[in-house]
Write a protein that holds these residues in place. Sequence first.
Motif, PDB file in Angstrom:
ATOM      1  N   LEU A 189       0.860  -1.342  -0.051  1.00 42.37           N
ATOM      2  CA  LEU A 189      -0.077   0.062  -0.120  1.00 42.37           C
ATOM      3  C   LEU A 189       0.774   1.311   0.037  1.00 42.37           C
ATOM      4  O   LEU A 189       0.654   2.153  -0.834  1.00 42.37           O
ATOM      5  CB  LEU A 189      -0.926  -0.019   1.176  1.00 42.37           C
ATOM      6  N   LEU A 190       2.032   1.354   0.707  1.00 40.85           N
ATOM      7  CA  LEU A 190       2.836   2.417   0.788  1.00 40.85           C
ATOM      8  C   LEU A 190       3.545   2.587  -0.330  1.00 40.85           C
ATOM      9  O   LEU A 190       3.941   3.775  -1.013  1.00 40.85           O
ATOM     10  CB  LEU A 190       3.823   2.041   1.838  1.00 40.85           C
ATOM     11  N   PHE A 191       4.085   1.462  -1.233  1.00 39.24           N
ATOM     12  CA  PHE A 191       4.626   1.288  -2.386  1.00 39.24           C
ATOM     13  C   PHE A 191       3.369   2.117  -3.469  1.00 39.24           C
ATOM     14  O   PHE A 191       3.991   2.725  -4.275  1.00 39.24           O
ATOM     15  CB  PHE A 191       4.650  -0.012  -2.928  1.00 39.24           C
ATOM     16  N   GLY A 192       2.244   1.748  -3.397  1.00 38.92           N
ATOM     17  CA  GLY A 192       1.210   2.513  -4.407  1.00 38.92           C
ATOM     18  C   GLY A 192       1.177   4.028  -4.173  1.00 38.92           C
ATOM     19  O   GLY A 192       1.086   4.643  -5.008  1.00 38.92           O
ATOM     20  N   LEU A 193       1.168   4.437  -2.939  1.00 39.44           N
ATOM     21  CA  LEU A 193       0.964   5.677  -2.596  1.00 39.44           C
ATOM     22  C   LEU A 193       2.254   6.653  -3.196  1.00 39.44           C
ATOM     23  O   LEU A 193       2.065   7.505  -3.759  1.00 39.44           O
ATOM     24  CB  LEU A 193       1.071   6.123  -1.055  1.00 39.44           C
ATOM     25  N   PHE A 194       3.510   6.117  -3.169  1.00 41.15           N
ATOM     26  CA  PHE A 194       4.624   6.720  -3.581  1.00 41.15           C
ATOM     27  C   PHE A 194       4.852   6.524  -5.028  1.00 41.15           C
ATOM     28  O   PHE A 194       5.351   7.456  -5.616  1.00 41.15           O
ATOM     29  CB  PHE A 194       6.074   6.244  -2.774  1.00 41.15           C
ATOM     30  N   PHE A 195       4.284   5.609  -5.587  1.00 39.61           N
ATOM     31  CA  PHE A 195       4.421   5.177  -6.923  1.00 39.61           C
ATOM     32  C   PHE A 195       3.437   6.230  -7.526  1.00 39.61           C
ATOM     33  O   PHE A 195       3.932   6.829  -8.734  1.00 39.61           O
ATOM     34  CB  PHE A 195       3.731   3.793  -7.379  1.00 39.61           C
ATOM     35  N   LEU A 196       2.291   6.388  -7.081  1.00 38.95           N
ATOM     36  CA  LEU A 196       1.463   7.385  -7.674  1.00 38.95           C
ATOM     37  C   LEU A 196       1.850   9.014  -7.285  1.00 38.95           C
ATOM     38  O   LEU A 196       1.779   9.905  -8.262  1.00 38.95           O
ATOM     39  CB  LEU A 196      -0.116   7.473  -6.977  1.00 38.95           C
ATOM     40  N   ALA A 197       2.587   9.060  -6.086  1.00 36.88           N
ATOM     41  CA  ALA A 197       3.036  10.379  -5.951  1.00 36.88           C
ATOM     42  C   ALA A 197       4.178  10.816  -7.052  1.00 36.88           C
ATOM     43  O   ALA A 197       4.198  11.904  -7.441  1.00 36.88           O
ATOM     44  CB  ALA A 197       3.611  10.617  -4.564  1.00 36.88           C
ATOM     45  N   VAL A 198       4.883   9.956  -7.354  1.00 34.68           N
ATOM     46  CA  VAL A 198       6.033  10.183  -8.242  1.00 34.68           C
ATOM     47  C   VAL A 198       5.898  10.075  -9.785  1.00 34.68           C
ATOM     48  O   VAL A 198       6.125  10.866 -10.677  1.00 34.68           O
ATOM     49  CB  VAL A 198       7.152   9.019  -7.969  1.00 34.68           C
TER      50      VAL A 198
END
Length: 847
Positions: A688-697
Motif C-alpha cells: 500500500l505504501l508502494f502504491g502511494l509513493f508510486f502515484l506521487a512520483v
Amino acid sequence: MSAPSDTHPARTAGDPAPPTSPVALHKALDAIWRTPPGWGRLSAVNHTVVGRRFMLTAFAFFTIGGLLAMLIRAQLATPHSAFVGPALYNQIFTMHGTVMMFLFAIPMLEGWAMYLLPKMLGSRDMAFPRLSAYGYWCYLFGGSILIVALAVGAAPDAGWFMYTPLSSRPYSPGINADVWLIGVTFVEISAISAAVEIIVTILKLRAPGMSLDRMPIFAWYMLITALMMLFGFPPLILGSILLELERAFDWPFFDPTRGGDPLLWQHLFWLFGHPEVYIIFVPAAGLVSTMIPVLARHPLIGYTAIVASLVALAFLSFGLWVHHMFTVGIPHMALAFFSAASMLVAIPTGIQIFAWIGTLAMGRPRLHLPMLYLLGFFFVFVTGGLTGVMVAVVPFDWQAHDTHFVVAHLHYVLIGGFVFPMLAAAYYYLPLVTGRQTVYGLGKAAFWLIFLGMNATFFLMHLTGLKGMPRRVHTYLDAVGWTELNLVSSIGGFVMTMGFALFVVDVALQRRYGARTRRDPWQAETLEWAIPLPPTSYAFLSIPHVDGRAPLTDAPQLGAKLAAGEGYLAHARNGWQETIAVEALSGRPEQIVVLPRPTLLPLVSALATGVFFVSVLFKVYLLALAGLAITVCLLLAWTRAGGARSDIGPLSAGRGLLLPTHLEAARPPSWWGMVFLLLADGTMLASLLFGLFFLAVIASGWPPPAGLDGGVAAGAALAAGAFLAALAGRGALARARRGASPSLLLAGAAAGGVVALGGVAGLVPALPDPTTHAFGAVSTALLAYVGVHAAIGLLLAVYGLVRVRRGFVSARRTSDLSIGSLWHDYVAGAAAIALATLFGLEGMLAG
C-alpha cells in the motif's frame, strides 16, 4: 491469543501406561485420530483427508479449465469461426487462465504439501489442522463463485490478469469483474493460511533429531515456496481490494484523470504474478528432487547447492515483475536491470537441473512410468526456459509481446514445470495413497498422448506468434497465413485431452483393482514410506528419532520398529492427538503439541466468510458486516474450550524424555503462526505504501488539489493509543510470567486500543474526499488499515483479559498474552509508519 487451530489439554495427566500390544495401541490411536464416517466427514481436519480433498478438488477445476481450453482451440481451429461469439470467448479465455492459475496450480501444490509433509517429517499432522480445513472450504467456496458465474454467463471477461482500465467500472460495468475480484480474494485466504501452516509445520513439527540440514529435500522446497506465497500473495489481495473499492465507491486508485494510474494495478499484479510462476514450479521441482534419487538408485547430488539455489531463486523471483511490463514505457535503465535479472534467474534453475542430470548419470535409472514423465518434464521445461531467456531480451520482447509466442512459452513452462512432475508424482505415490501396486500399461499410452499432444499444440503457437498472431483474439483472417498452424494446434489440444482422460481412467482402475503392495515398494529413503499403506489417520504409531538425511537407508527396519511402538509417543493418553514439536534449527525436542479433534467449526466459519464475500459482491453491505462479525465470533469460538485452568508440568514423551505441553512452552506453534501471519500482513502494508509513493512520483495530477486539513491532535492520539497498547501488552506478559496478575495492564492495552480508534476517527475528517483524488483514496485506505488492526488489537486485549479471569493464564501458561503482545507491537509500528507517511508526504507536497 491461541491460534485458531491450537487445542490445549483440558486436564492434567501423568505418564501413560505402556500399551499392551501394538495392535491395541493401533486401535486406541485410531479411535482418537479417525474422522467420523458419513456426514461426520464434513468435520475432518486430518491432513491426509484435507490434503486429498485439495488435490481432488484442484483436479476437478483442472478438468473445467481443460474443457475451456478445448473451447478456445475449437474456436481458433479455423478462420472466421462462429463457434462462440466474442463476448463469450472473452469469458472463456479469462476463466481458463483464472481456473488454471488460481484454482488448480496453487491448490494442487497445497494439497501435496498437506498430504506429504507430516509423513516426510515424522509428524502426525500439520501444525494447525483446523486452519487447513478452513482454508480448504474457503478455496472450494471461492472457486465455486467463479464457476457458477461462468455457468450463468456472468464470468469475468477482462483477462485473468484484469488489467485496468479495461476492468474498471466504465469499461466493465456489469458484475463480471467483481466476480473475479471477490472470488479470487476469497480463494487467496486459503493460500495465505496454507503458507503459514506449511512454514510452521516444517520449522516446528519434525521428528526429534531432524535438524534443518537433515530435512528431506522436498521440505526445503516447500519451505521456500510457502515463504514466497507469504510475500507474493498480499500485493494481489491488496490490488483486488483497491480495484473493488474503485468499482464500488469510485475511489480513483487507477483513474489517471484523478491522480491514479492504471500501471499501479500492473505493478501490484505482477509483484504477485511473476513469483507465482516460481511458486508453481518450485514444489514440482521438489517432487522431482525427491523421485530422481529413488528412481536412479543414487543419493541426490548437491543437496546443499540445491538449497542455496532455492534461496537465490526466491530472492530473484521478486525482482522480476517488470519482466512482464517491458512495453509499457518504463525508463531504459529499468529495462536493462530487469532484463539482466530475468536472465540471471536461469542460474539457480540450472543448478538444480544439472544436479538432477548428475544424479541420473551417477546412478542406474529405472525407466518406470514416473521416470518417463520426468524425462518429458526435462524436455518440455528446458524448452520453456530457453524461450524464457528469449523474452527476457527487451528488443525481442517488444516484437513478441502479447503474441501467441508468449502464450506458448507460458504453457511450456507451466505444463513442463508443473503438470509433468505432478503426473510423475501421481504414479510414484499411488501406492502410498491407495496401498495398491501400479501397472503401467494405460499410463504409458496416456503419457505419449499428453506429450505429443502438448508439443503439437504449443510448439506451433511459437510459430503463429512469430508470424504476428496476437493473443486473446477470437477470430482471424485466412489470408494472414495462420490457418494450418492453428488447425494442427487444435488437433494437438484434443489429443492431449484424450491423454488426460486416459490418465484418469488408469488411476481409477488401479485404485479399484490394483493388488495390495508392501511398505516402501520403491526402496526409498524418506519417512513417508515408513508408515502402513494406505496411511493410517495418525500416520506414525510412534514417532521416530532421525540421525541423518536418509532415515530408511540408515535403518531399513525403521518402519517395523515404529509399528512395534519403539519410538516417541507410543501411547494413547487422555484422548489427546499428540505430536512432538522441536527447536527450529537443531531438531531438539521441545514440547508435546496436542492437536484438535474433528469439528464443524472450520466449515461453519468458511460459510460465514462466504456470506461476507457474496454480500460484498452484490453490494449488500449491512449483510456483509453481519457475516464478518459472525466470522470473527466463530474464529474466537475455536479457542473457547482450549487451555487448562491448572499447570500440567512435563509429561512423558517416551524413551525417557519429559516435555511440556505446547500450552506451557515459551513459543508454541501458535506464536510462530502469528509471527508469519504478521509478515504477510506487513507485506500488504508495504504494498500500500508502494502504491502511494508510486502515484506521487509517476501519476499525473500531483500534487493533489487538497491535502490534510489539520488532524495533528488526532494523529497524536492514534500514536499514543497504539504505543500504550503495545507497552501494556508487553507489561501484562511480563507480569504473568512472574506469576502476578496482568489484568490491570490488559485493561490498559484495551484502553490504548480505544484511544487509537478515537484517533483514527478524528483523522478521517482531515483527509481529502477519497472520490476526488487518488491521494485521498490511498490515505483513507491506509488509515482504514490501521483502524482495522487497532480494532483487532482491542478485541485481543479484551479476550486476554477474559482468559486471565477464567484461569487459563499462569506463569507457565502465557501463550494467549504473548501472541496478543505480538499483535500490539505490530499495530504500534504500523501506526507510526502510516502517520509518518501521511504527514511527511503532506509536507513534501506542500513544499
